[in-house]
Design a protein around this motif. Structure first.
Motif, PDB file in Angstrom:
ATOM      1  N   LYS A 430       0.842  -1.197   0.000  1.00 45.83           N
ATOM      2  CA  LYS A 430       0.000   0.000   0.000  1.00 45.83           C
ATOM      3  C   LYS A 430       0.876   1.245   0.000  1.00 45.83           C
ATOM      4  N   ASP A 431       0.343   2.320  -0.628  1.00 45.16           N
ATOM      5  CA  ASP A 431       1.042   3.608  -0.644  1.00 45.16           C
ATOM      6  C   ASP A 431       0.644   4.405   0.589  1.00 45.16           C
ATOM      7  N   VAL A 432       1.636   4.787   1.384  1.00 50.93           N
ATOM      8  CA  VAL A 432       1.408   5.563   2.614  1.00 50.93           C
ATOM      9  C   VAL A 432       2.037   6.933   2.426  1.00 50.93           C
ATOM     10  N   ILE A 433       1.245   7.979   2.602  1.00 49.86           N
ATOM     11  CA  ILE A 433       1.746   9.345   2.403  1.00 49.86           C
ATOM     12  C   ILE A 433       2.743   9.690   3.499  1.00 49.86           C
ATOM     13  N   VAL A 434       3.912  10.203   3.101  1.00 48.08           N
ATOM     14  CA  VAL A 434       4.923  10.662   4.063  1.00 48.08           C
ATOM     15  C   VAL A 434       5.165  12.167   3.964  1.00 48.08           C
ATOM     16  N   HIS A 435       4.674  12.805   2.905  1.00 48.52           N
ATOM     17  CA  HIS A 435       4.806  14.268   2.774  1.00 48.52           C
ATOM     18  C   HIS A 435       3.641  14.795   1.944  1.00 48.52           C
ATOM     19  N   PRO A 436       2.881  15.789   2.470  1.00 44.96           N
ATOM     20  CA  PRO A 436       3.044  16.369   3.811  1.00 44.96           C
ATOM     21  C   PRO A 436       2.462  15.447   4.879  1.00 44.96           C
ATOM     22  N   ALA A 437       2.847  15.694   6.162  1.00 47.90           N
ATOM     23  CA  ALA A 437       2.317  14.880   7.260  1.00 47.90           C
ATOM     24  C   ALA A 437       0.820  15.107   7.357  1.00 47.90           C
ATOM     25  N   MET A 438       0.029  14.002   7.343  1.00 46.43           N
ATOM     26  CA  MET A 438      -1.437  14.112   7.304  1.00 46.43           C
ATOM     27  C   MET A 438      -2.031  13.123   8.293  1.00 46.43           C
ATOM     28  N   ALA A 439      -3.323  13.344   8.592  1.00 42.48           N
ATOM     29  CA  ALA A 439      -4.021  12.432   9.487  1.00 42.48           C
ATOM     30  C   ALA A 439      -4.342  11.119   8.771  1.00 42.48           C
ATOM     31  N   THR A 440      -4.603  11.187   7.455  1.00 39.71           N
ATOM     32  CA  THR A 440      -4.951   9.980   6.714  1.00 39.71           C
ATOM     33  C   THR A 440      -3.705   9.192   6.397  1.00 39.71           C
ATOM     34  N   GLU A 441      -3.817   7.875   6.336  1.00 36.92           N
ATOM     35  CA  GLU A 441      -2.695   7.013   6.014  1.00 36.92           C
ATOM     36  C   GLU A 441      -2.775   6.491   4.582  1.00 36.92           C
ATOM     37  N   GLN A 442      -3.987   6.329   4.061  1.00 37.32           N
ATOM     38  CA  GLN A 442      -4.118   5.808   2.715  1.00 37.32           C
ATOM     39  C   GLN A 442      -3.884   6.902   1.696  1.00 37.32           C
ATOM     40  N   PHE A 443      -3.452   6.509   0.510  1.00 36.00           N
ATOM     41  CA  PHE A 443      -3.103   7.451  -0.541  1.00 36.00           C
ATOM     42  C   PHE A 443      -4.389   7.856  -1.285  1.00 36.00           C
ATOM     43  N   ASP A 444      -5.101   8.897  -0.769  1.00 31.07           N
ATOM     44  CA  ASP A 444      -6.353   9.351  -1.372  1.00 31.07           C
ATOM     45  C   ASP A 444      -6.176  10.735  -1.975  1.00 31.07           C
ATOM     46  N   ALA A 445      -5.002  10.993  -2.553  1.00 32.17           N
ATOM     47  CA  ALA A 445      -4.685  12.337  -3.032  1.00 32.17           C
ATOM     48  C   ALA A 445      -5.635  12.791  -4.139  1.00 32.17           C
ATOM     49  N   ARG A 446      -6.125  11.875  -4.980  1.00 31.29           N
ATOM     50  CA  ARG A 446      -7.017  12.298  -6.059  1.00 31.29           C
ATOM     51  C   ARG A 446      -8.305  12.894  -5.512  1.00 31.29           C
ATOM     52  N   VAL A 447      -8.760  12.389  -4.379  1.00 29.72           N
ATOM     53  CA  VAL A 447     -10.007  12.885  -3.787  1.00 29.72           C
ATOM     54  C   VAL A 447      -9.764  14.180  -3.027  1.00 29.72           C
ATOM     55  N   ASP A 448      -8.607  14.263  -2.382  1.00 31.52           N
ATOM     56  CA  ASP A 448      -8.353  15.383  -1.474  1.00 31.52           C
ATOM     57  C   ASP A 448      -7.018  16.036  -1.827  1.00 31.52           C
ATOM     58  N   PHE A 449      -6.885  16.442  -3.116  1.00 32.58           N
ATOM     59  CA  PHE A 449      -5.564  16.889  -3.564  1.00 32.58           C
ATOM     60  C   PHE A 449      -5.122  18.197  -2.912  1.00 32.58           C
ATOM     61  N   ARG A 450      -6.068  18.991  -2.396  1.00 29.67           N
ATOM     62  CA  ARG A 450      -5.665  20.277  -1.805  1.00 29.67           C
ATOM     63  C   ARG A 450      -5.031  20.121  -0.431  1.00 29.67           C
ATOM     64  N   ARG A 451      -5.017  18.914   0.113  1.00 28.57           N
ATOM     65  CA  ARG A 451      -4.314  18.692   1.380  1.00 28.57           C
ATOM     66  C   ARG A 451      -2.810  18.520   1.166  1.00 28.57           C
ATOM     67  N   GLY A 452      -2.374  18.537  -0.087  1.00 29.26           N
ATOM     68  CA  GLY A 452      -0.959  18.372  -0.378  1.00 29.26           C
ATOM     69  C   GLY A 452      -0.152  19.608  -0.043  1.00 29.26           C
ATOM     70  N   ASP A 453       1.123  19.504  -0.287  1.00 26.04           N
ATOM     71  CA  ASP A 453       2.059  20.614  -0.037  1.00 26.04           C
ATOM     72  C   ASP A 453       1.927  21.619  -1.177  1.00 26.04           C
ATOM     73  N   SER A 454       1.402  22.809  -0.861  1.00 26.39           N
ATOM     74  CA  SER A 454       1.184  23.811  -1.891  1.00 26.39           C
ATOM     75  C   SER A 454       2.517  24.336  -2.420  1.00 26.39           C
ATOM     76  N   PHE A 455       2.629  24.452  -3.759  1.00 26.79           N
ATOM     77  CA  PHE A 455       3.888  24.952  -4.324  1.00 26.79           C
ATOM     78  C   PHE A 455       3.596  25.964  -5.423  1.00 26.79           C
ATOM     79  N   ARG A 456       4.596  26.816  -5.652  1.00 24.97           N
ATOM     80  CA  ARG A 456       4.577  27.799  -6.739  1.00 24.97           C
ATOM     81  C   ARG A 456       5.995  27.847  -7.302  1.00 24.97           C
TER      82      ARG A 456
END
Length: 498
Positions: A430-456
């Motif tokens: 299973k893919d476990v998110i290590v960055h950014p630190a989040m409450a969720t453990e499963q890789f659900d980035a497609r559903v909640d992509f704005r919880r990621g590390d914002s970049f410009r």
């Protein structure tokens, strides 16, 4: 933490709607952040964290280099003045880039309030703000509240507040609704918020992701622009919506331009003031040096002049000639010009090897070329973003460090904005998110992509992630989305632990 984030968003909305003036303090064990309000508008934000400092932000966004920042800090300690003003005065940064950096700094501090990983408390102190206490920036507060609402809250928590069987009504004629910047998906669903659909039915239509829809409805309700009713609402029976707050700058639509012009004019005065201050300090230093030498000269005269005067007076009284014999003996006899010419070797007769006496030998300029830093082959990506220089290091005790560069592969001068995730592959596959630190453990980035590390990104961004794992990771996955949720990077570079 989720409940406090929602409560904090509600407090910011209340301060805006009630047109309060003062400062909102958000304090945790290791940080303190403040947001300033004037007549309900957010005008500025500050933080005591080093990562939120203006210098680090300008380096992160590649407006200046780390060496530029170090040089400016040294000059600032000597000359005084604000860091941004010193950078402009030294020619390391333009006034326009400084204005952008200050605005970006305040925006990042505000949105960081909704990604806090530590426990925190908040309080508001109502008080007038001094004319020069804070810089007044033209933030569109309703859009900040809506963007913050798009980032927080789980589906279960939001459903308890919105109630699935409630009918939803939103008026597009609402003055504040016309000023909000809705996302394309949100614009499609706005006509359905007409009082004839329940929250549950809107979710069932599948026009938006469930969580995105709930967060949008919660944001509108936080701004008091959404009506929830137990029965269907018709146009003739719809309850009156609360009066909308006055728009922040209704008469000056290009207020941001005026604000930038005022900032640049003020910054020009600050730079001129710093130059005059340095000139005054230089004059004071020279005056102090002159006074010091004058004092030393006066001390020497005071020390030796009375004794010399007494000796001359004594010889005059005895009619003795002054003692100059020793001086005459010590003075060497003048050397005739012929002797000087014979003694000194003539440079005009010195002939360089292989050339005429007066011919200047040409010198070759040696240019040392510094080879560029070799970069690893770019990994799989799109025409906009690439991942390269990927490495994985073992730190011992089940700790690992991942380093790579997220590069802008677009045309020169362009910028890339979005959200970044880094995940590891565990022993169960299973893919476990290590960055950014989040409450969720499963890789659900497609559903909640704005919880990621914002970049410009203008050119590239160096990313470094440290994490713990029970065993060496077999795969590392790097995923990046743009601000609309479109997938831009999804790669699994080869893992070779060093």
């Amino acid at each position: 933490m989720e409940g406090k984030e929602l409560a904090l968003l509600g407090e910011i909305s209340r301060l805006y709607l009630e047109k309060r003036t003062g400062e909102l303090m958000v304090k945790g064990p290791k940080f303190e952040k403040r947001v300033f309000f004037e007549q309900g508008r957010i005008i500025f934000a500050v933080s005591n964290l080093e990562q939120d400092s203006l210098g680090n932000i300008l380096v992160d966004t590649e407006k200046i280099t780390p060496d530029d920042l170090l040089e400016a800090e040294k000059t600032r300690h000597k000359e005084g003045g604000a860091l941004g003003t010193v950078l402009v005065w030294m020619g390391l940064l333009s006034a326009e880039d400084l204005y952008w950096g200050i605005r970006f700094q305040a925006t990042r501090i505000i949105y960081s309030l909704f990604k806090l990983e530590e426990d925190f408390n908040y309080s508001f102190a109502a008080r007038p703000l001094g004319a020069r206490e804070v810089l007044r920036l033209n933030f569109q507060t309703p859009n900040i509240i809506m963007e913050a609402a798009r980032r927080i809250g789980s589906a279960s928590t939001l459903l308890t507040q919105l109630r699935p069987q409630s009918y939803v009504c939103f008026s597009m004629d609402h003055e504040l609704g016309k000023a909000l910047d809705f996302l394309p998906k949100e614009k499609e669903i706005l006509p359905l918020l007409n009082g004839r659909y329940t929250v549950k039915k809107l979710i069932g239509l599948g026009l938006m992701e469930d969580l995105e829809l709930l967060r949008m409805l919660h944001g509108l309700r936080t701004l008091r622009m959404l009506i929830l009713a137990e029965e269907a609402i018709h146009a003739e029976t719809a309850p009156a919506a609360p009066p909308p707050p006055a728009l922040e700058h209704p008469a000056v639509p290009d207020s941001a331009g005026h604000e930038a012009e005022e900032f640049l004019a003020q910054e020009a005065l600050e730079v001129s003031s710093l130059a005059r201050r340095r000139l005054r300090l230089a004059r004071l230093r020279w005056a102090a040096i002159i006074l010091l030498f004058a004092a030393l000269g006066a001390a020497l005269v005071w020390r030796f002049y009375p004794a010399a005067l007494a000796a001359v007076w004594s010889r005059t009284a005895r009619n003795e000639p002054p003692r100059v014999e020793a001086e005459q003996e010590a003075t060497p006899a003048p050397v005739p010009p012929q002797a000087q010419t014979a003694a000194a070797p003539s440079q005009s007769t010195a002939e360089a090897p292989g050339g005429s006496p007066d011919t200047e030998q040409p010198t070759a300029d040696v240019v040392e070329e510094t080879p560029g830093e070799p970069s690893a082959p770019a990994q799989q990506g799109t025409a906009d973003l690439l991942v390269d220089q990927f490495t994985v290091e073992g730190l011992g005790r089940n700790r690992y460090r991942v380093r790579f560069r997220l590069a802008n592969a677009g045309p020169a001068g362009s910028e890339r904005l979005g959200y970044l995730f880094v995940a590891r592959r565990d022993v169960d596959g299973k893919d476990v998110i290590v960055h950014p630190a989040m409450a969720t453990e499963q890789f659900d980035a497609r559903v909640d992509f704005r919880r990621g590390d914002s970049f410009r990104i203008a050119r590239y961004r160096l990313v470094q992630v440290e994490f713990e794992a029970p065993s060496a990771p077999s795969k590392i996955r790097v995923v990046a989305f743009d601000r609309e949720g479109k997938l831009k990077v999804d790669v699994e570079p080869p893992v070779e632990i060093r």
